[in-house]
Design an enzyme around this catalytic site. Structure first.
Site, short mmCIF file in Angstrom:
data_model
loop_
_atom_site.label_atom_id
_atom_site.label_comp_id
_atom_site.label_asym_id
_atom_site.label_seq_id
_atom_site.Cartn_x
_atom_site.Cartn_y
_atom_site.Cartn_z
N ALA A 9 -2.04 -38.07 -101.78
CA ALA A 9 -2.20 -36.67 -101.40
C ALA A 9 -1.07 -36.28 -100.47
O ALA A 9 -0.26 -37.11 -100.05
CB ALA A 9 -3.55 -36.45 -100.71
N SER A 10 -1.03 -35.01 -100.14
CA SER A 10 -0.10 -34.53 -99.13
C SER A 10 -0.66 -34.86 -97.74
O SER A 10 -1.76 -35.42 -97.62
CB SER A 10 0.11 -33.02 -99.27
OG SER A 10 -1.14 -32.35 -99.12
N GLU A 88 -2.02 -45.66 -95.21
CA GLU A 88 -0.57 -45.45 -95.14
C GLU A 88 0.15 -46.32 -96.17
O GLU A 88 1.16 -46.97 -95.89
CB GLU A 88 -0.05 -45.73 -93.73
CG GLU A 88 -0.72 -44.93 -92.63
CD GLU A 88 -0.44 -43.43 -92.71
OE1 GLU A 88 0.44 -43.04 -93.49
OE2 GLU A 88 -1.09 -42.67 -91.99
N GLN A 90 2.08 -45.71 -98.49
CA GLN A 90 3.48 -45.39 -98.82
C GLN A 90 4.45 -46.33 -98.14
O GLN A 90 5.60 -46.48 -98.57
CB GLN A 90 3.81 -43.93 -98.46
CG GLN A 90 3.87 -43.62 -96.97
CD GLN A 90 2.52 -43.20 -96.41
OE1 GLN A 90 1.49 -43.39 -97.06
NE2 GLN A 90 2.53 -42.63 -95.22
N CYS A 182 2.46 -25.93 -101.05
CA CYS A 182 2.67 -25.96 -102.50
C CYS A 182 4.17 -26.06 -102.75
O CYS A 182 4.99 -25.82 -101.84
CB CYS A 182 2.08 -24.71 -103.16
SG CYS A 182 2.92 -23.16 -102.71
N HIS A 185 6.30 -22.76 -101.95
CA HIS A 185 6.58 -22.43 -100.56
C HIS A 185 7.36 -23.52 -99.83
O HIS A 185 8.06 -23.25 -98.85
CB HIS A 185 5.28 -22.08 -99.84
CG HIS A 185 4.74 -20.74 -100.26
ND1 HIS A 185 3.64 -20.59 -101.06
CD2 HIS A 185 5.21 -19.48 -100.01
CE1 HIS A 185 3.42 -19.30 -101.28
NE2 HIS A 185 4.37 -18.61 -100.67
#
Length: 204
Positions: A9-10, A88, A90, A182, A185
């Site tokens: 996710a972000s 975490e 990533q 998004c 933006h």
């Protein structure tokens, strides 16, 4: 057969909250789990996973030299480990992701990894890229841009709230340094056509 799951996710989408809920579900049924989190991220304290809604749990910190499979196999000698949960994710190395896959395939221990897919430039983290390549299941945890669209990008901002386009891939921070947006933006913010003020998307 156990599976390797990647929940991505972000920023600020509730990844840690979801992890801690999954851990609670296992422990409530009397099952032992192992929790890991990146040593570089000590915002909740060394060796701790914390969520924005106040949930917290102790975890084993890992860095690029940590042999995750060896730690889990050592713990298994004291009793069965029902699940391994990684916060975490990533920050995992490609080798560590392969170690986790080995735990699933050869030790029959399910692994739930939670992390970001991309950095502030929209580039994949190495650990996330490997998870996307070999995980059995990819699950997106959705977050929302202030315009209402799905947030998939992580915009880094400076102390004045201005978008940052250059720098090291890893820089730890929360709402004061990152804004989930998004793609539209995110691109507009970097181009200077959508000024940000402390995380507000003014053109939404």
């Amino acid at each position: 057969m156990a599976k390797l799951y990647f929940y991505y996710a972000s920023m600020n989408a509730g990844k840690s909250t979801t992890l801690l809920q999954a851990d609670f579900n296992y422990r409530e049924r009397g099952m032992r789990t192992m929790l890991f989190t990146a040593a570089i991220d000590d915002r909740s304290g060394p060796g701790a996973i914390g969520s924005r809604i106040g949930l917290e749990a102790e975890a084993t910190p890992f860095d690029s030299a940590t042999d995750l499979r060896a730690l889990v196999e050592r713990e298994q000698r004291a009793g069965p480990v029902a699940c391994v949960l990684i916060d975490e994710a990533q920050f995992l190395t490609e080798e560590q992701v392969d170690q986790l896959a080995g735990l699933c395939d050869e030790c029959d221990v399910p692994v739930l990894a939670y992390g970001l897919r991309t950095d502030f430039r929209g580039q994949l983290f190495p650990g996330s890229a490997r998870l996307l390549a070999i995980a059995d299941a990819l699950i997106e945890i959705k977050s929302v841009c202030t315009c209402g669209r799905k947030a998939i990008m992580n915009l880094r901002v400076d102390t004045a709230g201005r978008p940052v386009a250059e720098g090291a891939q890893t820089e730890i921070g929360g709402n004061e340094r990152y804004v989930a947006l998004c793609r539209r933006h995110f691109t507009a913010a970097l181009a200077g056509t959508a000024p940000l003020s402390q995380g507000s998307c003014t053109t939404c």
